[in-house]
Every structure is written in structure tokens, then in C-alpha cells.
Design an enzyme around this catalytic site. Structure first.
Site, short mmCIF file in Angstrom:
data_model
loop_
_atom_site.label_atom_id
_atom_site.label_comp_id
_atom_site.label_asym_id
_atom_site.label_seq_id
_atom_site.Cartn_x
_atom_site.Cartn_y
_atom_site.Cartn_z
CG LEU A 21 -1.96 -1.25 1.42
CD1 LEU A 21 -2.72 -1.09 2.54
CD2 LEU A 21 -2.80 -0.90 0.14
N GLY A 22 2.03 1.25 0.49
CA GLY A 22 2.92 2.26 0.40
C GLY A 22 4.25 1.85 1.03
CB ALA A 23 7.55 1.86 0.63
N GLY A 24 7.93 4.11 2.88
CA GLY A 24 8.82 5.08 3.39
C GLY A 24 10.22 4.81 3.66
CG MET A 26 10.20 5.87 9.76
SD MET A 26 11.38 5.62 10.89
CE MET A 26 10.92 4.79 12.24
N GLY A 27 9.72 2.18 6.86
CA GLY A 27 9.12 0.85 6.47
C GLY A 27 8.24 0.66 5.45
CB VAL A 29 1.78 0.23 4.72
CG1 VAL A 29 0.61 -0.12 5.10
CG2 VAL A 29 2.42 1.46 5.79
CE LYS A 43 4.28 3.16 11.18
NZ LYS A 43 3.50 4.04 11.90
CG ASP A 137 1.40 13.95 10.99
OD1 ASP A 137 1.70 15.20 10.28
OD2 ASP A 137 1.99 13.20 10.64
#
Length: 760
Positions: A21-24, A26-27, A29, A43, A137
Site C-alpha cells: 500500500l505504500g513505503a517510506g 521507516m518501512g 505498509v 505497517k 499530525d
């Protein structure tokens, strides 16, 4: 959803992974099927973070915080494990887009939709605050949309107001553009409470209503400054929510409403009630939610995903996405597939392909693509793959003359909005290469390769990857614009391919930490250091008016904020004004500026809007100095402003090579080659090409590599026809020596070069 990659596990603690679903940083999802059936968003944090002191305790706190929130309008935590080698957290899966995605793709919400959005987010916040917490946030990316209302997500930095773990003085926590003034100031313990979330809610509602954040976009420091000092841009916010938004965005926390007040004020049309809310979203968004919900129903259920997978004692699965690492074809599982992500084209997969593969309904296109990548590598080796992906073998080697051959490339906009700039740089590079190849006794041959990114960031990123794959390319001149440079630089940096930009001006490019980037011009933020002396001297200004046009985004901020700080430091009178993004009438700002005593004006904004203020100043018979930055050096400003452009002065880091004495030889050669006088940016591209060639000539034959060329350029000073080029140690920026910026004046409907700009 993106397909799983060959490096991804197939299962985590009984959860079957179905896609990304996504990545950044930190890790990652994942979309996963829980052991008991429902879909979850899983996550997973990178294992190395778990080794940091205190990390697991912070992660446990995040889980505990999220579990304290039981509002229907907040996404619940399903499961978590802070002690796994790679800690993870699973939340309920919402098959809808984020507010950021929906508004960007389909436009703002309606009045009723805004009321429901605000009311139900306020309900979620009221429960967060009753639990003694602050979300910290709230932003469009942390709001998911469902058929019955929004869902608040990501409590990763939610804390009690007295918690000092993340609120030490000077530390800014959250997302700039949606932060409260007290967050932006980083004042520390006790200053960030529930009112901070209400400020962020106002920002989110303003974005949902207009499609843009109320404090614009751009560099972080600009966003923080605006949140503290500037009025929000609320043009276009419907009257039905305008007063609530305005109160939420009060600078003083005590003047903002509490969440329960917002719920009551937006209660019309059932904003605080449960149940479905038909019609609250644009039809296209409702259809998207339905499509994603249908796709989710078609994903493998818990019965047909039971595949035995061995796990190590720490809970880290050994299997990969549909096959073990040991079973993956050589050269693929290790990340050497053609598209560089370890999936040999997995970026083209669909969710259905992944689902079919996982459910055993066939090999799936992803697995076939993996196999295809292995066949290419096995059949042709590196050369075969090279020929397949590039069309020809362009690795460094000998030409028919027996000399080695190398390539300098130009990437730019050759057919889009900035084609004049791109073509000028292309021709500057070609002329430098042709002159080198005309030398007798040269030690190697050069080749010029030119690619057209059309001014499109996505195309720029793709072409950058292609150029880095061409081993003969030792350096790149370009791209043409800030946006395309920002998109392309990560690929160049990953390959340590030197890239020299001559026309992009954003300071963020030089400050981005790119190792192989060289900014061969002074950035836009330094133009005021040359404008201010002009206004004080030849401009004869006693009080300087400053117009910050929000339509100019980061460019406008850099120029307006820098000249404001310069004048404040010197205690020189100024009258700053801000013009909203949607405001086409500059009359009120000009009138207020003149009423404040301004006898000159600095305009910070784009060329098309500059024509509006130029005409307004002419209508007011304003005769003082009118100055601006490089964006106005555009023929479209002249055609739109017409006689109102007369007399404007522009500071820009570009010369007129046809009149600059040092460039006379270049101008003559350019005229012979292309049948016209050299346009702006041609001489600059010619200069940096010469700089690269001189550095290359200092390298011995065995060390003509990208890395060695980059080091040689950084260590040398090159005297070009436009200016001297010397770069700061371990930085992308030029050494500031007082040169490199020039004045241009509009005379008789054309830009006239006026020579070097003063610095003192």
C-alpha cells in the site's frame, strides 16, 4: 496497491501479504489477510530501527495510544508486535483513497461534504482529546475516505501534552503546512495541546475546500514562517464552513474552538450522526471507493492462502512473495532485474495478477516476468540485456579511430513550455562537443546524447534512469526546470552520475544532499542580494514595497522572504504585502503598499501574474522602480504586459552572449553553426560543458570514471565566458564571489542586457 516484490515476505505472524500500500524511510505498509479473515493494513518497520535505544518502547506507546481511541471515525488497531525483529502493527483496512489523493485527482469537496468531513473528524478528535492525547499530525494524507464518512489514521506521534519524549524545545513534530503556530515554533513541553489539532483541522478543511493548503507549499522554513506570521489563504472556501475554518486558524490557541464546538456548528445534514451519508463525496470518488471495495472482495480469502511458511524464532518469515528466495532465479531475487527493483517489470503488475498468483489460479504475470528477466540475463549476459534495454551497446570503448569514446548528455525540455531554455542548453553542449572533436591529436572522442523530458517530472525521472544505465555517459547537463531536476536527481545520485544544472533555481536542489549534483548558478534565494543594492542606488528608493504572490509558491517565498530579512537587518523601510493564489486583482495590495509609503516595488511571483501587477501599477501612474527575479525573464511577460512592462528591471544569473565581450568568440561560432545569435542559457551550457571537458582531460586513461570526474570538477576552478565556476567543499553550491548575477531591463518591448548586478 502495488505488487509484492521478490524481497517481500509472504506472511508475517499468520497474516498473508497480498500487496504493497505504500513505503517510506521507516518501512513498508502491506495489504494483508489476517489469520481470522478480515483485510488489514500491516505497517512493518525496518529491523534496524528496532536496535535503536528506546525504539521498542516508543513503538509500544504508539500501539497503546492507538488502542485507546475507539471512535467510529478513527481506524482501529487490530494487532501488533513490538518485539519482532521487524516490529509491525496491523489496523483495519479502509478500501478508500486518502483525502489528499481524492482532492488532488477529483477536485474539492462540496459544502455538505465539507460539513460532514469536518464534523466527523471533530468527533474523532474529541475522543482523542478526552483520552488526554493530542494527534499532532492531522493532514489530508492521514484522512481516509469511506462511503459513510472519513477515518482518521496514524497515531504514531500522538502524545499526552505533558509527554516530553517528542516535545523537547526546538523540535518540530508533524507535517509542515498543517502544523499549528505552537508546533512550528517548537516551544516544547506544555505548549502543544488539543487546540493544535483544531488548527490542523482548519488547514485540512481549507485544503478539502480549495485543493491547496492555506499556507501554500514550498520549503519547510517557509511553511513554518507562514503558519506563525501570515494570514491563511481562504479564497474559495464556501461560506457554510468559512467561519469555522477561520476560527480554527486563529494564531492564539485560546481563541480556537474545541472539537465539540466544531461538531455542533457543522451538525447540519447529519454531520455528527452515524450511518451512511450518500452524496457527501464527488461521484468519481464514490465510484473509486466502490471499485476498490469490489476489488478487495475478490482478493484471496483465509482458506486459499494457507501456505506453510517457516518462521525464525524472532517472527521473521523466511519465504518471499509466492516463492522462496532460494527458488528465485539467479540475478533476479538479488535486485538485478531490468527495472532495478528486483521484480523484472513488476511495476506493471495489477492487483489481480498478484491475487491470481497467491490463490493458485495460475502463475501470474509477475512470476512470468521474473522468469523472463532470468532468461534475458542467462541468454545474453550483461551485453544482451544492455542491447535489449538501450538499443545499442554504448559502454566506454574504442572508436574506429582507436581512441576511447565518452558521452556527455543533455537532459531538458525540448518540446514543452520551457523548450527555448532546453534547446539553448542542448545547442551549447553540442557546440562544445563538436569543437572538442575538431581538435587534432585529441586523446579520446566525445559523443553528445540529448533527451527530451518535455518538462514532465515523471518523464524526467524515467530518462534519468536510462541515462544512468548507459555506462558511456560520464556527465549530464540539465535538466531545465526545478520540477524536472527534483524528479531526476535521485536516479543520478544513486548512480553517482555527475549532473550539472544551469537554469533551475530552487535552493532546495542544492540543499537536498545529492552527492553528484552541481548547481552551476546562484539560486533564486540570492537574487535579493543584488536587487536591494540596485533599489538603494540607481532605483533611488527610500521605502521598498514587497509583493509576495502565493501563486509563485517556493520561488516567491525565497525572493520575498530574503529581501524582507535583508531590509529588516539594515533597518531599511519596507512595506510587505501578500497576494492570495486565486486573487487576480492586485489593486488592493498595490494601494495598501503605496499608502504605506512605498516608492518602489519588488514583485516575487510568476511571469503571467507579473503582467497583472504591471498593468495595475501603470493604471495607478506608479513611476518608482519595479524589479523582480529570473521568472520575469520570459517573452510571455512582455506579450501579456505590453507597454506596462516598460522599465521593469530583472536580476537573473544569465548573460546575453551576443554583447558580453568575453563571449564574443562563442557568439560568432554559435551564429555560424545555428544561424542566429545565442539565446539565453546557451553560453551557460557551453561553459559547464567546457568545465566538464577540462576536468576530464586532467584524468589519466584508467581513471576516466564518473566518480573521478565528479571529484576533479569539485577540486578545480574553471574560468568560463559567463563567470568563474568553483564549488564549495562537499556541497553542490557555487562559491559566492560577487559575480554571476546580471541585470536586464525592458526597453521598447524587449529585454536588454545591462551587465553585472551590483552586490554592495
Amino acid at each position: 496497491m502495488e505488487p509484492l516484490r521478490s524481497s517481500d515476505p509472504s506472511r508475517i505472524a499468520g497474516h498473508r501479504l497480498l500487496g504493497r500500500l505504500g513505503a517510506g524511510g521507516m518501512g513498508v505498509v502491506y495489504l494483508a489477510r489476517s489469520p481470522v479473515g478480515p483485510l488489514v493494513a500491516l505497517k512493518v518497520l525496518q529491523a534496524e530501527y528496532a536496535e535503536e535505544e528506546g525504539f521498542k518502547e516508543r513503538f509500544r506507546r504508539e500501539v497503546a495510544v492507538a488502542r485507546r481511541i475507539t471512535s467510529r471515525w478513527a481506524v482501529p488497531v487490530v494487532d501488533a508486535d513490538a518485539d519482532a525483529r521487524a516490529p509491525w502493527l496491523a489496523t483495519a483496512f479502509v478500501p478508500g483513497p486518502s483525502l489528499a489523493e481524492a482532492v488532488t485527482a477529483y477536485g474539492p469537496l462540496t459544502g455538505r461534504g465539507l460539513r460532514l468531513l469536518g464534523g466527523r473528524l471533530a468527533l474523532a478528535l474529541s475522543e482523542v482529546h478526552r483520552a488526554g492525547l493530542v494527534h499532532r499530525d492531522l493532514k489530508p494524507g492521514n484522512v481516509l475516505l469511506a462511503h459513510d464518512g472519513p477515518r482518521l489514521i496514524d497515531f504514531g506521534i500522538a502524545r499526552a501534552p505533558e509527554d516530553t519524549v517528542l516535545t523537547a524545545t526546538g523540535l518540530v513534530v508533524g507535517t509542515p503546512g498543517y502544523l499549528s503556530p505552537e508546533q512550528a515554533l517548537g516551544q516544547g513541553e506544555g505548549t502543544v495541546g488539543p487546540p493544535s489539532d483544531l488548527f490542523s483541522l482548519g488547514c485540512v478543511l481549507a485544503f478539502a475546500a480549495t485543493g491547496r493548503p492555506p499556507f501554500g507549499s514550498g520549503p519547510v522554513d517557509a511553511l513554518l514562517y507562514r503558519a506563525v506570521h501570515d494570514s491563511p489563504d481562504l479564497d474559495g472556501v464556501p461560506a457554510s464552513v468559512l467561519e469555522v475554518v477561520r476560527r480554527c486558524l486563529e494564531k492564539d490557541p485560546e481563541r480556537r474552538p474545541v472539537a465539540e464546538d466544531v461538531v455542533r456548528e457543522l451538525a447540519e445534514d447529519g454531520a455528527e450522526e452515524g450511518g451512511d451519508a450518500p452524496g457527501w463525496l464527488p461521484e468519481a470518488v464514490t465510484r473509486l471507493i466502490a471499485e476498490r471495495s469490489t476489488a478487495a472482495l475478490g482478493l484471496p480469502d483465509v482458506d486459499n492462502t494457507q501456505v506453510a511458511v517457516a518462521e525464525d524464532p524472532a517472527g521473521r518469515p523466511e519465504g518471499t512473495a509466492g516463492e522462496s528466495a532460494a527458488a528465485a532465479p539467479d540475478g533476479v531475487a538479488g535486485g538485478t532485474a531490468p527495472d532495478g527493483d528486483g521484480s523484472a517489470g513488476a511495476g506493471e503488475d495489477t492487483a489481480k495478477d498478484t491475487a491470481d498468483d497467491a490463490a493458485g489460479r495460475g502463475p501470474g504475470r509477475r512470476r512470468l516476468l521474473l522468469a523472463g528477466g532470468a532468461v534475458v540475463l542467462a541468454a545474453g549476459g550483461g551485453t544482451g540485456l544492455w542491447a535489449l534495454t538501450r538499443g545499442e551497446d554504448r559502454r566506454p570503448g574504442a572508436t574506429s579511430s582507436g581512441r576511447a569514446s565518452y558521452t556527455l548528455a543533455a537532459q531538458g525540455d525540448l518540446s514543452g513550455e520551457h523548450r527555448e531554455t532546453g534547446r539553448a542548453q542542448e545547442r551549447g553542449l553540442r557546440l562544445a562537443v563538436e569543437e572538442f572533436n575538431a581538435r587534432t591529436g585529441r586523446p579520446y572522442d566525445l559523443r553528445a546524447e540529448v533527451v527530451d523530458d518535455k518538462g514532465d517530472p515523471a518523464t524526467a525521472a524515467r530518462l534519468a534512469k536510462e541515462l544512468t544505465a548507459d555506462a558511456s555517459v560520464l556527465a549530464v547537463v540539465g535538466p531545465s526546470t526545478d520540477a524536472t531536476a527534483e524528479a531526476a536527481l535521485p536516479a543520478y545520485d544513486a548512480a553517482l552520475l555527475p549532473v550539472v544544472a544551469v537554469s533551475p533555481g530552487a535552493i532546495t536542489l542544492a540543499n537536498g544532499g545529492f552527492r553528484s549534483f552541481l548547481h552551476a548558478r546562484l539560486p533564486d534565494t540570492l537574487m535579493p542580494f543584488y536587487l536591494a543594492p540596485y533599489l538603494r542606488g540607481p532605483g533611488r528608493s527610500r521605502t521598498i514595497g514587497i509583493i509576495n504572490d502565493r501563486a509563485g509558491d517556493a520561488y516567491a517565498w525565497e525572493i520575498s522572504s530574503t529581501i524582507s530579512r535583508l531590509l529588516q537587518k539594515d533597518r531599511y523601510p519596507s512595506v510587505p504585502k501578500v497576494v492570495g493564489l486565486l486573487r487576480a486583482d492586485f489593486g488592493p495590495a498595490v494601494d495598501a503598499m503605496v499608502a504605506g509609503g512605498a516608492d518602489s516595488v519588488v514583485y516575487a511571483g510568476p511571469h503571467d501574474r507579473a503582467a497583472l501587477i504591471a498593468r495595475t501599477l501603470r493604471e495607478r501612474d506608479f513611476t518608482g522602480a519595479r524589479v523582480s527575479g529570473p521568472a520575469l525573464l520570459d517573452p510571455r511577460f512582455l506579450s501579456a504586459a505590453r507597454e506596462a512592462a516598460e522599465g521593469w528591471v530583472i536580476a537573473a544569473p544569465v548573460v546575453d552572449a551576443s554583447v558580453k565581450p568575453e563571449a564574443r568568440t562563442f557568439a560568432t561560432a554559435y551564429g555560424r553553426r545555428y544561424g542566429q545569435a545565442p539565446p539565453r542559457w546557451a553560453a551557460e551550457a557551453y561553459d559547464v560543458s567546457g568545465m566538464l571537458l577540462k576536468a576530464l582531460s586532467t584524468l589519466p586513461k584508467g581513471r576516466r570514471t564518473r566518480e573521478d570526474l565528479l571529484a576533479a570538477v569539485r577540486a578545480a576552478t574553471y574560468r568560463g565566458i559567463t563567470k568563474a565556476f568553483a564549488f564549495q567543499p562537499n556541497a553542490a553550491s557555487l562559491v559566492i564571489d560577487g559575480t554571476g548575477v546580471f541585470l536586464w531591463r525592458v526597453e521598447r518591448g524587449r529585454f536588454v542586457y545591462a551587465g553585472p548586478a551590483p552586490l554592495a
